[in-house]
Design an enzyme around this catalytic site. Sequence first.
Site, PDB file in Angstrom:
ATOM      1  N   LYS A  52      13.229  -5.203 -17.284  1.00  0.00           N
ATOM      2  CA  LYS A  52      12.021  -4.960 -18.076  1.00  0.00           C
ATOM      3  C   LYS A  52      12.079  -5.601 -19.442  1.00  0.00           C
ATOM      4  CE  LYS A  52      10.838  -0.647 -15.782  1.00  0.00           C
ATOM      5  NZ  LYS A  52      11.395   0.670 -15.478  1.00  0.00           N
ATOM      6  N   ASP A  95      17.616  -2.824 -13.754  1.00  0.00           N
ATOM      7  CA  ASP A  95      16.187  -2.616 -13.958  1.00  0.00           C
ATOM      8  C   ASP A  95      15.893  -2.531 -15.493  1.00  0.00           C
ATOM      9  OD1 ASP A  95      13.525  -1.167 -12.933  1.00  0.00           O
ATOM     10  OD2 ASP A  95      14.333   0.094 -14.667  1.00  0.00           O
ATOM     11  N   GLY A 146      14.749  13.281  -7.020  1.00  0.00           N
ATOM     12  CA  GLY A 146      13.673  12.150  -7.140  1.00  0.00           C
ATOM     13  C   GLY A 146      13.931  11.020  -8.350  1.00  0.00           C
ATOM     14  N   GLY A 165       3.488  10.000 -13.684  1.00  0.00           N
ATOM     15  CA  GLY A 165       3.457  10.395 -12.365  1.00  0.00           C
ATOM     16  C   GLY A 165       3.233   8.921 -11.902  1.00  0.00           C
ATOM     17  N   GLU A 175      17.711   6.911  -7.561  1.00  0.00           N
ATOM     18  CA  GLU A 175      17.335   6.158  -6.076  1.00  0.00           C
ATOM     19  C   GLU A 175      18.637   6.299  -5.138  1.00  0.00           C
ATOM     20  OE1 GLU A 175      15.217   3.456  -5.552  1.00  0.00           O
ATOM     21  OE2 GLU A 175      14.194   3.768  -7.345  1.00  0.00           O
ATOM     22  N   PHE A 198       0.793  -1.331  -0.107  1.00  0.00           N
ATOM     23  CA  PHE A 198       0.047  -0.076   0.038  1.00  0.00           C
ATOM     24  C   PHE A 198       1.079   1.207  -0.095  1.00  0.00           C
ATOM     25  CE2 PHE A 198      -3.699   2.319   1.754  1.00  0.00           C
ATOM     26  CZ  PHE A 198      -4.581   2.104   0.766  1.00  0.00           C
ATOM     27  N   THR A 220       3.577  -5.419  -3.663  1.00  0.00           N
ATOM     28  CA  THR A 220       4.827  -5.386  -2.756  1.00  0.00           C
ATOM     29  C   THR A 220       5.981  -4.904  -3.513  1.00  0.00           C
ATOM     30  OG1 THR A 220       5.614  -7.513  -3.274  1.00  0.00           O
ATOM     31  CG2 THR A 220       3.875  -7.420  -1.774  1.00  0.00           C
ATOM     32  N   GLU A 259       0.012  -5.330 -16.763  1.00  0.00           N
ATOM     33  CA  GLU A 259       0.366  -4.146 -17.640  1.00  0.00           C
ATOM     34  C   GLU A 259       1.488  -3.236 -17.130  1.00  0.00           C
ATOM     35  OE1 GLU A 259       0.811  -3.121 -20.329  1.00  0.00           O
ATOM     36  OE2 GLU A 259      -1.093  -3.070 -21.008  1.00  0.00           O
ATOM     37  N   VAL A 269       5.982  -2.971 -17.098  1.00  0.00           N
ATOM     38  CA  VAL A 269       7.161  -2.454 -17.969  1.00  0.00           C
ATOM     39  C   VAL A 269       6.944  -0.870 -18.108  1.00  0.00           C
ATOM     40  CG1 VAL A 269       7.804  -2.275 -20.543  1.00  0.00           C
ATOM     41  CG2 VAL A 269       7.545  -4.525 -19.226  1.00  0.00           C
TER      42      VAL A 269
END
Lengths: 346, 346
Positions: free
Chosen positions: B227, B223, B209, B324, B212, B11, B99, B152, B155
């Site tokens: 993908k 990453d 931001g 966003g 990381e 969440f 998660t 969906e 990616v």
Amino acid sequence: MRELKLAILGFGNAGRAFAKLLLEKGEEIRTVYGCDVKAAAIATGSRGSLVNEEGLDLAKALRDVEERGRFDEGDADFSRLTSMEIAGWVAYDVLVELTPLAIFSGQPAIDHIKTALSRKKHAITANKGPIAWAFSELRAMAREQGVGFYFETTVMDGTPVFNLVDETLRMCKVTEVKGILNSTTNFILEELACGKDYDEVIREGKARGFVEADPSLDIEGWDAAAKTAALINVLMGAGITPKEIDRKGIEDITRDQIEEAAARGNVIKLICYGGIEAGKVIGRVRPEEISKSDLLASIAGTSSIVTITTDLMGTISVVEEDPGIEQTGYGVFSDLLRLICKTHCE
Amino acid sequence: MRELKLAILGFGNAGRAFAKLLLEKGEEIRTVYGCDVKAAAIATGSRGSLVNEEGLDLAKALRDVEERGRFDEGDADFSRLTSMEIAGWVAYDVLVELTPLAIFSGQPAIDHIKTALSRKKHAITANKGPIAWAFSELRAMAREQGVGFYFETTVMDGTPVFNLVDETLRMCKVTEVKGILNSTTNFILEELACGKDYDEVIREGKARGFVEADPSLDIEGWDAAAKTAALINVLMGAGITPKEIDRKGIEDITRDQIEEAAARGNVIKLICYGGIEAGKVIGRVRPEEISKSDLLASIAGTSSIVTITTDLMGTISVVEEDPGIEQTGYGVFSDLLRLICKTHCE
């Protein structure tokens, strides 16, 4: 095994590309969707027509047109029925409307589709005329009659635009569309930017097939206006016609203007736009100067783009790269597969 | 009215964006699809969990987390059940797996999904781990159990990629994919091209931001490799893991290289690629020099692109512009709507 009979109006390049896909993929459609697709009729303006409500020989129809330029009058299925007679009288399930575009009226394609819908037949069209001139009425008719009405190919060949919004952007409200949708003007502007002169560009474009014999519909922005009308009628409920699009073509663009733009790091492109102004959906076509680093600036030659802004999913774009006639054939084919899936579920 | 109960695992920002859409659009889903969507459980790692098989108060759950940083222990629905216990024990219809990503294993998300599928529950995930590491197995399980499995968001947020191919490119065989899918490296390469130095870019990127706290997973291409694995596993049946992607990050790219490329009219981008070599699907991630006029060169900042080549529809691209967290929320929401439509038809 369910049977689905098509009446195909128009058997030019797009119609034949579609027919080839049907032949090539017929077995797969039977296996995957349990549906046997047959052509019950093909109508052409000058090549004769074929009618056989049990299913005509599509491979022979293709061969005859490609080898002899017309259908075989000795064929038992040969017919002199017109497109409208076929739409109105033949027993079929899906009208596939592929007749040539009449950009200032959308006819007779609109009447072909109305005839099919009034008989509770599904309709698929690759002809932007009906979507630009009479979309609200046709959609209302299709809904009332409980039949499918699909038209993916009308704006960007088989590249998903309408099906994309319907099937993958569910519940999104489209608030703006933008695009480069006319490859003739895109080609001309690029060639002018390379330093060629106007007459030379037109001459070369005609030789390479990018420019029509009469290029005025493209150059004055009518083709782009028809596509803009189709886009905003379907995606934004505009309910307008190409005449109501605020339209300016590239006819007044000079090489000087292009060079001045280039000196500023910009290019000139013919931009289609749909948005909301004072609570009303408006459409606009005009040459605009955009930065060379902009996504739209990278759309070269016969490629095209539609950028869609929605309330829930922000802004996404779909780009079609250098399409051929196979992509138009696929667009019609994909509408047929969508129809098969939808009617299978009902 | 049909009821659909969700168990939401995770969440964080994406989960809350999804929950807000559910609250905002719940009534519309009831009207349009005749389906009442309820949250039966929400699991978090450090904020507690909520369980109420009759449907919990989603608005309060959102308020508590946003205002107090965790669920209300005094709430009758408050629970200490873990994600795995919720996946295994609670009565729900759809597992929504949100998660955090474990990029080198895909766990525990894979086990959460397996648990749901083994109970004949549908699963939706925004977590690319399971798709990169265990897609074939999970899809086979979902098919065997006759339930839906959608992903969906894994990616390109909510931008249609997988749903696009499934729903709008029917019967097309994907032969190649290409993309820019990691915005951190895209940002870093752009800033380096502006003449900044590496440490300055990383510092600024962290402040804004885009980068990381530990940027190595992005910079070394992990990453992007995850993908790429997800893309080619789903679209090309690759059956591989991120470890098998031929991977090179941007860690060795120097400002000199970027300047030399610029002098040639080119830019350096981290390109994800999937194709067929010697009859086998292969995946590759590496920095490549591409022309400034190329479509891929115009993908700036946090925007991303996937280019898909197919046998029947040629080459099309989908571009997501500056997403966003709402777009991630929408991706999960659109999978839910797809599931509702599909199960409605069955």
